[in-house]
Scaffold this motif. Structure first.
Motif, short mmCIF file in Angstrom:
data_model
loop_
_atom_site.label_atom_id
_atom_site.label_comp_id
_atom_site.label_asym_id
_atom_site.label_seq_id
_atom_site.Cartn_x
_atom_site.Cartn_y
_atom_site.Cartn_z
N ALA A 76 -13.85 -7.10 7.22
CA ALA A 76 -13.92 -5.62 7.41
C ALA A 76 -13.35 -4.69 6.29
N LEU A 77 -12.16 -4.86 5.92
CA LEU A 77 -11.40 -4.40 4.97
C LEU A 77 -11.89 -4.81 3.57
N SER A 78 -12.21 -6.18 3.34
CA SER A 78 -12.47 -6.59 2.09
C SER A 78 -14.17 -5.97 1.90
N ALA A 79 -14.98 -5.63 2.86
CA ALA A 79 -16.24 -5.17 2.80
C ALA A 79 -16.17 -3.82 2.20
N LEU A 80 -15.20 -3.05 2.91
CA LEU A 80 -14.74 -1.56 2.47
C LEU A 80 -14.59 -1.48 1.10
N LYS A 81 -13.66 -2.48 0.71
CA LYS A 81 -13.00 -2.43 -0.87
C LYS A 81 -14.42 -2.73 -1.74
N GLN A 82 -15.01 -3.63 -1.36
CA GLN A 82 -16.27 -4.22 -2.12
C GLN A 82 -17.25 -3.01 -2.21
N ALA A 83 -17.48 -2.09 -1.30
CA ALA A 83 -18.50 -1.23 -1.06
C ALA A 83 -17.95 -0.03 -2.03
N ILE A 84 -16.64 0.12 -2.05
CA ILE A 84 -16.08 1.55 -2.72
C ILE A 84 -15.96 1.14 -4.17
N PHE A 85 -15.13 -0.15 -4.35
CA PHE A 85 -14.78 -0.31 -5.75
C PHE A 85 -15.56 -1.23 -6.55
N GLY A 86 -16.39 -2.04 -5.71
CA GLY A 86 -17.15 -3.11 -6.54
C GLY A 86 -16.45 -4.36 -6.57
N ARG A 87 -15.29 -4.70 -5.92
CA ARG A 87 -14.45 -5.72 -5.95
C ARG A 87 -13.47 -5.66 -4.57
N SER A 88 -12.77 -6.84 -4.34
CA SER A 88 -11.99 -6.83 -3.16
C SER A 88 -10.69 -7.51 -3.37
N ASP A 89 -10.58 -8.04 -4.42
CA ASP A 89 -9.22 -9.02 -4.66
C ASP A 89 -8.07 -8.15 -5.23
N PHE A 90 -7.72 -7.16 -4.45
CA PHE A 90 -6.61 -6.22 -4.77
C PHE A 90 -5.97 -5.64 -3.56
N PRO A 91 -4.70 -5.40 -3.58
CA PRO A 91 -3.95 -4.94 -2.47
C PRO A 91 -4.02 -3.28 -2.37
N LEU A 92 -4.16 -2.63 -1.34
CA LEU A 92 -4.35 -1.16 -1.38
C LEU A 92 -2.70 -0.81 -1.14
N HIS A 93 -2.30 0.04 -2.07
CA HIS A 93 -1.03 0.51 -1.97
C HIS A 93 -1.22 2.32 -1.95
N ARG A 94 -0.44 2.75 -1.38
CA ARG A 94 -0.54 4.47 -1.11
C ARG A 94 -0.12 5.08 -2.18
N THR A 95 0.84 4.52 -3.50
CA THR A 95 0.93 5.26 -4.34
C THR A 95 -0.38 5.19 -5.38
N ASP A 96 -0.84 3.80 -5.54
CA ASP A 96 -2.26 3.72 -6.24
C ASP A 96 -3.25 4.67 -5.75
N ILE A 97 -3.42 4.76 -4.45
CA ILE A 97 -4.37 5.41 -3.81
C ILE A 97 -4.22 7.04 -4.19
N LEU A 98 -3.12 7.41 -4.07
CA LEU A 98 -2.91 8.74 -4.30
C LEU A 98 -2.99 9.16 -5.75
N ALA A 99 -2.57 8.50 -6.80
CA ALA A 99 -2.33 8.48 -8.12
C ALA A 99 -3.69 8.63 -8.81
N ALA A 100 -4.42 7.53 -8.35
CA ALA A 100 -6.04 7.07 -8.91
C ALA A 100 -5.81 7.09 -10.47
#
Length: 227
Positions: A76-100
């Motif tokens: 489910a998480l891989s599908a979400l990342k694929q749908a939003i970012f077009g790829r799923s081969d990376f971890p979700l870190h809060r600092t990266d999400i906020l900084a964008a």
């Protein structure tokens, strides 16, 4: 197609969320294997304990059925990342999400995509089945109280996490293993050594020489989180 995959996997998470850890596809197993995922916020260095920004160390453990974590939730998480970012081969870190400010998170600068990501991530988290245990240590107070000798902060927090994990497993009548975020070669070796000591000798609250207490795996593995 990506939206359909995300919806299907989110629905799978909802179906698995049946209360009291009731997972039908695990019913025939003699022992349901849980997994404790460990990650930290802060660091164990005591030299900076007086710095208000580095005074605290927190260790959080997420308890999930291993099969659910590696199949339903991961998919489910891989599908979400694929749908939003077009790829799923990376971890979700809060600092990266906020900084964008770097790929693929720079896509979140677009307000509508950011809102969609936030909404769908919250739905996924709310529909998932897990338990959370967090231990926080005040390194400044720890240093002041134990001026001659003090427990390494990370290992102290891990000990408390493991105590609660073992008690949880005992109450559920199950077994489990431990997977910690990789912290570097030297720190991983120290962590593995500390874990083996706890496994063999127990803690002040959990005896290590009673077979019924050995509900966790003998080794604590470390790896870079796929999440």
């Amino acid at each position: 197609m990506q939206q359909e995959l995300l919806h299907k996997n989110t629905e799978m998470c909802k179906k698995l969320h049946m209360g009291s850890w009731d997972f039908p596809f695990l019913a025939e197993r003699v022992k349901s294997v849980f997994r404790l995922f460990i990650d930290e916020c802060g660091h164990h260095n005591m030299k900076s304990a007086d710095n208000p920004n580095e005074r605290y160390l927190g260790l959080t453990g997420i308890i999930m059925h291993e099969a659910y974590a590696s199949e339903g939730f991961h998919n489910a998480l891989s599908a979400l990342k694929q749908a939003i970012f077009g790829r799923s081969d990376f971890p979700l870190h809060r600092t990266d999400i906020l900084a964008a400010d770097k790929p693929p998170f720079d896509q979140l600068k677009e307000p509508k995509l950011r809102q969609r990501f936030d909404d769908e991530l919250l739905v996924l988290i709310e529909s998932a089945t897990y338990r959370v245990v967090t231990v926080v240590i005040d390194k400044k107070e720890h240093k002041a109280k134990y001026s001659v000798w003090h427990f390494q902060p990370y290992h102290y927090c891990m000990t408390l996490l493991l105590e609660r994990y073992v008690l949880f497993l005992r109450g559920a009548g199950e077994v489990g293993d431990v997977l910690a975020e990789s912290r570097g070669k030297k720190d991983n070796k120290r962590l593995a050594k500390a874990y083996r000591y706890i496994y063999n000798h127990g803690t002040d609250n959990i005896a290590g020489d009673r077979s019924e207490e050995r509900r966790v795996g003998k080794e604590c593995r470390s790896r870079w989180s796929p999440y």
